[in-house]
Design a protein around this motif. Sequence first.
Motif, mmCIF file in Angstrom:
data_model
loop_
_atom_site.group_PDB
_atom_site.id
_atom_site.type_symbol
_atom_site.label_atom_id
_atom_site.label_comp_id
_atom_site.label_asym_id
_atom_site.label_seq_id
_atom_site.Cartn_x
_atom_site.Cartn_y
_atom_site.Cartn_z
ATOM 1 N N ALA A 127 57.699 55.704 -58.546
ATOM 2 C CA ALA A 127 58.644 54.588 -58.501
ATOM 3 C C ALA A 127 58.102 53.392 -59.281
ATOM 4 O O ALA A 127 58.823 52.754 -60.053
ATOM 5 C CB ALA A 127 58.907 54.199 -57.047
ATOM 6 N N LEU A 128 56.828 53.105 -59.095
ATOM 7 C CA LEU A 128 56.214 51.990 -59.823
ATOM 8 C C LEU A 128 56.272 52.259 -61.328
ATOM 9 O O LEU A 128 56.627 51.405 -62.126
ATOM 10 C CB LEU A 128 54.752 51.820 -59.396
ATOM 11 N N HIS B 213 48.832 47.623 -48.258
ATOM 12 C CA HIS B 213 48.789 48.844 -47.455
ATOM 13 C C HIS B 213 50.154 49.277 -46.981
ATOM 14 O O HIS B 213 51.106 48.505 -46.979
ATOM 15 C CB HIS B 213 47.825 48.664 -46.274
ATOM 16 N N ARG B 214 50.207 50.560 -46.599
ATOM 17 C CA ARG B 214 51.441 51.186 -46.122
ATOM 18 C C ARG B 214 52.615 50.875 -47.028
ATOM 19 O O ARG B 214 53.680 50.460 -46.563
ATOM 20 C CB ARG B 214 51.734 50.735 -44.688
ATOM 21 N N VAL B 215 52.391 51.077 -48.284
ATOM 22 C CA VAL B 215 53.415 50.773 -49.278
ATOM 23 C C VAL B 215 54.395 51.937 -49.352
ATOM 24 O O VAL B 215 53.991 53.103 -49.330
ATOM 25 C CB VAL B 215 52.751 50.545 -50.658
ATOM 26 N N THR B 216 55.679 51.618 -49.411
ATOM 27 C CA THR B 216 56.677 52.680 -49.568
ATOM 28 C C THR B 216 57.404 52.478 -50.894
ATOM 29 O O THR B 216 57.252 51.438 -51.539
ATOM 30 C CB THR B 216 57.723 52.650 -48.437
ATOM 31 N N GLU B 217 58.216 53.466 -51.243
ATOM 32 C CA GLU B 217 58.972 53.348 -52.495
ATOM 33 C C GLU B 217 59.839 52.103 -52.487
ATOM 34 O O GLU B 217 60.038 51.453 -53.506
ATOM 35 C CB GLU B 217 59.883 54.570 -52.667
ATOM 36 N N ALA B 218 60.355 51.762 -51.310
ATOM 37 C CA ALA B 218 61.252 50.620 -51.209
ATOM 38 C C ALA B 218 60.546 49.300 -51.526
ATOM 39 O O ALA B 218 61.187 48.306 -51.876
ATOM 40 C CB ALA B 218 61.848 50.557 -49.798
ATOM 41 N N ASP B 219 59.223 49.301 -51.393
ATOM 42 C CA ASP B 219 58.484 48.050 -51.638
ATOM 43 C C ASP B 219 58.216 47.796 -53.111
ATOM 44 O O ASP B 219 57.794 46.703 -53.490
ATOM 45 C CB ASP B 219 57.121 48.106 -50.927
ATOM 46 N N ALA C 132 54.989 39.742 -61.296
ATOM 47 C CA ALA C 132 55.471 39.079 -62.508
ATOM 48 C C ALA C 132 55.369 37.562 -62.373
ATOM 49 O O ALA C 132 55.207 36.846 -63.357
ATOM 50 C CB ALA C 132 56.901 39.499 -62.794
ATOM 51 N N THR C 133 55.453 37.074 -61.132
ATOM 52 C CA THR C 133 55.369 35.630 -60.931
ATOM 53 C C THR C 133 53.980 35.225 -60.437
ATOM 54 O O THR C 133 53.801 34.153 -59.880
ATOM 55 C CB THR C 133 56.432 35.181 -59.905
ATOM 56 N N GLY C 134 53.020 36.100 -60.602
ATOM 57 C CA GLY C 134 51.634 35.767 -60.251
ATOM 58 C C GLY C 134 51.358 35.748 -58.768
ATOM 59 O O GLY C 134 50.497 35.021 -58.283
ATOM 60 N N ASP C 135 52.044 36.581 -58.039
ATOM 61 C CA ASP C 135 51.866 36.557 -56.581
ATOM 62 C C ASP C 135 51.833 37.984 -56.016
ATOM 63 O O ASP C 135 52.083 38.943 -56.740
ATOM 64 C CB ASP C 135 53.015 35.764 -55.949
ATOM 65 N N VAL C 136 51.546 38.074 -54.743
ATOM 66 C CA VAL C 136 51.609 39.381 -54.073
ATOM 67 C C VAL C 136 52.377 39.219 -52.764
ATOM 68 O O VAL C 136 52.305 38.158 -52.133
ATOM 69 C CB VAL C 136 50.196 39.938 -53.744
ATOM 70 N N PRO C 137 53.112 40.268 -52.329
ATOM 71 C CA PRO C 137 53.850 40.162 -51.063
ATOM 72 C C PRO C 137 52.849 40.090 -49.899
ATOM 73 O O PRO C 137 52.075 41.007 -49.697
ATOM 74 C CB PRO C 137 54.651 41.458 -50.990
ATOM 75 N N ARG C 138 52.907 38.988 -49.174
ATOM 76 C CA ARG C 138 51.924 38.749 -48.112
ATOM 77 C C ARG C 138 52.004 39.779 -46.986
ATOM 78 O O ARG C 138 51.000 40.179 -46.409
ATOM 79 C CB ARG C 138 52.129 37.360 -47.487
#
Lengths: 265, 168, 537
Positions: free
Chosen positions: C18-19, C60-66, C75-81
Motif C-alpha cells: 500500500a505504501l 507500530h500496529r500499522v495497517t493498510e488504512a493508515d 509530506a508535511t514533516g510530521d508523523v501521526p502521533r
Amino acid sequence: MIRVVINGKACTAEKGESLLSVARRKGIDIPAFCYEETLAPYGACRMCLVEVVKGAQEGITTACTLAAAEGLEVLTQTSEIVSLRRALIELYLAQAPRSEAIRALAQRYGIQKTRFARKVRPDDPLQNRCILCGLCVRICHDVMGAGAINYIGRGHFTEINTPFYEESAVCMGCGACARVCPTQAIAFEDIVQTRTMKSWSGTRVPLHACSKCGRHFAPAPFVNYARQKLAPDLQQTPLRLCPDCRSREIARKAVLLSTGAAVAD
Amino acid sequence: MDAAQLDTIVERYPGATGRVLGVLEQVQRRAGYLPRDALEYLARKLAMPLSELYSIATFYSFFTLEALGEHVVTVCMGTACHVNGAPRIVERLERLLDVGAGETTGDGKFQLTTADHAFSLTSARCFGACSMAPVLRIDNRIFGYVTPDKIPAILRQFDWEGNHHRNY
Amino acid sequence: MGLATCGIAAGADRVYAALESAIRKQEHNIQLRRVGCIGYCREEPLVNIHLPGKPLVILHRVTEADTGRILHAAATGDVPRDLALCRINAWDPIVGDKLVFGTGFEDIPAYETTPYFAPQQKIVLRSAGLINPEDIDEYFAVGGYTALHKAITEMSPADVVHEVIISGLRGRGGAGFPTGLKWNFTKEEQSLRKYIICNADEGDPGAYMNRNEMESDPHMILEGMLIGAYAIGAREGVIYVRAEYPLAIERLTAAISQAQRHGLLGENIFGTDFSFSVTIAGGAGAFVCGEETALIASIEGQTGRPRPRPPFPAQKGLWGMPTNINNVETWSNIPVIIHRGGKWFSGIGVPENSGTKVFSLVGEVECVGLAEVPLGTSIRTLVFDIGNGGLRGKAIKAVQTGGPSGGCIPASLFDTPLDYAHLTEVGSIMGSGGVVVMGTETSMVDTARFFIGFTDEESCGKCVPCREGLKHMLMILDKILAGRASVADIEILEELSGLIRKTSLCGLGQTAPNPVLTTLRYFRNEYEALVERSRSS
Ligand SMILES: Cc1cc2nc3c(=O)[nH]c(=O)nc-3n(C[C@H](O)[C@H](O)[C@H](O)COP(=O)(O)O)c2cc1C
Ligand code: SF4
Ligand code: FES
Ligand code: FES
C-alpha cells in the motif's frame, strides 16, 4: 602395545582398540548387542556401559566406543552400572518380548519381569525380537555392499525392512544379517530352488545348484558375488560345489597328489 | 516428475555438501511429495541404495511419500503455540475439514487429507513466529493470533466452501 | 518497513504494498525501504520514519488504512502521533560511526525510556530492524566488514583466537562451551581441508532469535564466519538452516552472492591469500539434527542419527575433516569482538558470562518479542520489566527456558540471573534462549507431557534409553493425566528420568527428562493431586 586396567587387572591392548574387544579377549564379560569386530563401533544398545575411573573422560561410557589408551582404568560391574543395565534390560524385555537372548540375559541379572508395557505385534516380520541394534543394516551395507535393508522411520516407530516393504532387488540372500542378529529375529527358509527372506518382505532369491550333485545349496547372487571377490585362480571350481562335494573334491585331490597320479578334473 | 526435471534439480547441487537432502527437498516442494519413481531414479543417479533414500524419506518429517491435498494447512505445535491454545485450533480444523475427527490427540504428529484431496492437515514444530502464537500456515502464508472462530474465514481464502454436512 | 517473517504474518507485506503504490501515485519524495525486525513483535507491523533532521520514529500496529495518513504527515514533516511507539535520536551500531538521526518530536517517548527497550542492550541485534538485510551497502554503512578487514590485514589467526578467548564468549547454541577454546581445537588440527559450520537448525520450539538474526542481518553472520574461517584455517563453510525458514534461506543466499560480488567471499579476499566460500544446506524437519554429529550426517546426505563422541567434530567432522560448529548467534558476536576487542566484550554481562543473549519471550506474556539483554539479567526483569507481566494481566506461574532440554522455573525463583551456571543450578539450561511464560492456569504435568511428547517424537531411535525410555515416560504421564496412576508411577518416572539422562547416546536423550525433573521438583503437588484423584475415584 599399551596397558589398560580393567577391574584392577592389567591388560595389554593396541592403542585405540575398542575397550570392549580388549575385555572380551581377557574373558571379562560385558554384555553387548550392537558390537561386531568387523564393523565400526556404533554405541546404540548401551549395554556395554563401564565406568572410567582414570582416563580422558571419566564417568560412565560405553566400552565399545571407548578407545584404549595408556593408563586407562575402567570398572565394568559397579553397583550403579549393574542397576542401569537392569533398567535397560527391562526396556528390552518390553520392546522384544519374544527374544530368548534377552530373556536369558534378564535371568542372569535376576529380572523376572518388566515393569513396562510390552510391545507385541502379531504380524511382526521380526517376530517381536528386534532390538534395533542395527547390526543387520550395517553388515548388509558396510560389509556385503548390498544395502538391501535399512531403518524405516524414526524414534520408537523405527523398523528395519526393505524399501516400500517390497521384495528387494538387491538382496543376495547371503543371510549375513541373520547370522549377526543378537536376538535371532531374522527369519529365512530354503525350499528347493528358492531362498525366502521372510523378514525382508518375503524377498525371494534363487539357490545355486551344485555342479556335481545338483543339490541347491547357496543363493545364486551370493555365489556370483563371492566369485567376483575371490582371487582369479580361485574363481572357478570351489564355489560351484556344495560344501559336501567340495570337501570330497579336496580330499580326492589330496589323495591323487600324494599318490603322484595326474590330477584330472 | 520426469527424468529431465530430476536431472535439472540434481545439477543445481554440484558439490556433495547438502546435496541429497537438498534434492529431496526440491522434489517434495515441486511435486508435493516424494514419488516412488523419483526415488528410484535418484537412487541410481546419486549412486545410493534405494533403501537408504527410503530411510531418509521416512526419517525427516518434511518428506511425505503420499501426495498431499491441494492446500496444506500446517498447525504449529511448538511450545508457545501449545501454551496459547494450538490443540483447540487443531480440533476445530479437524471438524471443519471433516478429517480424522478425534484421531489427533491435540499434540503430536499427524497428517490427514480430506476425501476430495483439497486440503491436508498436518503439524509442525515452530515456524519461528512464536510471538503470534497460535500460528498456522496454509501453503506459504502464515496466520498469527489464530482463534478457532477465525478459522472459517481463513479457510475461505483458499476456496474452502464450508462444511455442508454438519453445523458447527 | 519491517519485513521479517513475523512482520509479514502480521500483514506487513500488505502495508508495504500500500505504501509503495501510494508513493508511486503521489510522487512523494519518499524513499521506501525494507528492514528486518527490531524485536518488538507484539507491535508489528512496524514502520520506521526518518524525516530530515528529525529523530527516527517507530510507528507500530500499522495497517493498510493508515498509509495515507502516514504519507500525508510525512509530506508535511510530521508523523501521526497515535501510531508513534518511540523515537530514536541517535544510534550506536558499535562497529561503525554513530548514526545521528536528528532532534525534535519531544512528545514521543524516547527509545531509551520505552519499558520494552530500556533494559535491553543491543549488540547482536544492533542493526536488526534498522538496515535493509538485502542490501550489502547498508551493512557497509554501519561498519560492516571492517572487523573482517582488520582481522585479515592486521591480525594473525592466533591473535584472532586470542581475542575471542579473552572476550569470554560462550556458545549460544546450548551448552555454552567457550568459543575461543573450541576454535583452537580445530585450528591446531593438521589437515589440508577444514570446515566451519553455522548451526541454524534452531529446533527449540518457542525460540526464533536465529531466524531473526538471519532475516535481519545476514551479513553479520557471514562476517563472523569469515573471521572464524581465517582464524581456524578453513576454506569452506556451511550454513545448515532448517526447512521451516524459507525467508532466512532467501536472504542468506542473497547476502552470499552480494559478498561474492564484492570479493568478500571467494579467492584472495582483500588481496591476501585467504580464500573462503559458503554453501547453504537445508534441514528437513528433524530436531535431533541440531546435534552436531547428526547435523554433519545430515549435510552428508544421511539420516540424522548421532554418533558417539569422541572423535569430536574438531578432529573428525564433515567428510571426515576437522570441523568447527557454532550457533548463528555465536558467529554474530564475532565482528564486534574483533572490532572493539575481547576486553571490551568481557566487560558486558557478568563474570564467566560475558556479552548479551537474545531471548524470545513468548507464551502468556503481555509483550512478546525478542529481547537482547546482558547475561546475568534476572528473569524478573525480562518477564516483568520488558515483558510487562502476564498476558492481559494474568498471574504468572513459571517460565520454561531452554526448550525441550530445559526446565520449568517457578515464579518464586524469578530473581535467578539468566546465566549459564544459575540456570543449570535451578535445573534448567540456557539453551538457545527461548523463554516461554506460563500462566497460573497452565498444568505443569501437561507441560511436562508436552515436552516428553516432543522429544519422544523427535528421538532418532538409535539408542534404547531415549527411544524406549521416553515412550514409557510418555505413557506414564498420560496415565497420570488421565487420573489412573499411583504413587509408584511417579517413582518409575523418576527412575526412567535418571536412566535416560545417564545412558543416552546424545544430548537429546541426556537432557530430555529435564522438563519432568523440574516440574517434579517445583510442582510435585500437581502430580500428587492427580494421583490422589485416581486413588479416591
Ligand atoms: C538434540 C540437540 C539439538 C540441538 N539443536 C541445536 C540448534 O538447533 N541450534 C544450535 O545452535 N545448537 C543446537 N544444539 C547444540 C549443538 O549440538 C552444538 O553444541 C552447538 O551448535 C555448538 O555451537 P555453540 O558452541 O556456538 O553453542 C543441539 C544439541 C542437541 C543435543
Ligand atoms: S539420545 Fe535419542 S536422539 Fe540421541 S542417539 Fe539416542 S535415540 Fe538418538
Ligand atoms: S555394544 Fe556398546 S553400545 Fe552396543
Ligand atoms: S511455537 Fe509456534 S511458531 Fe514457534
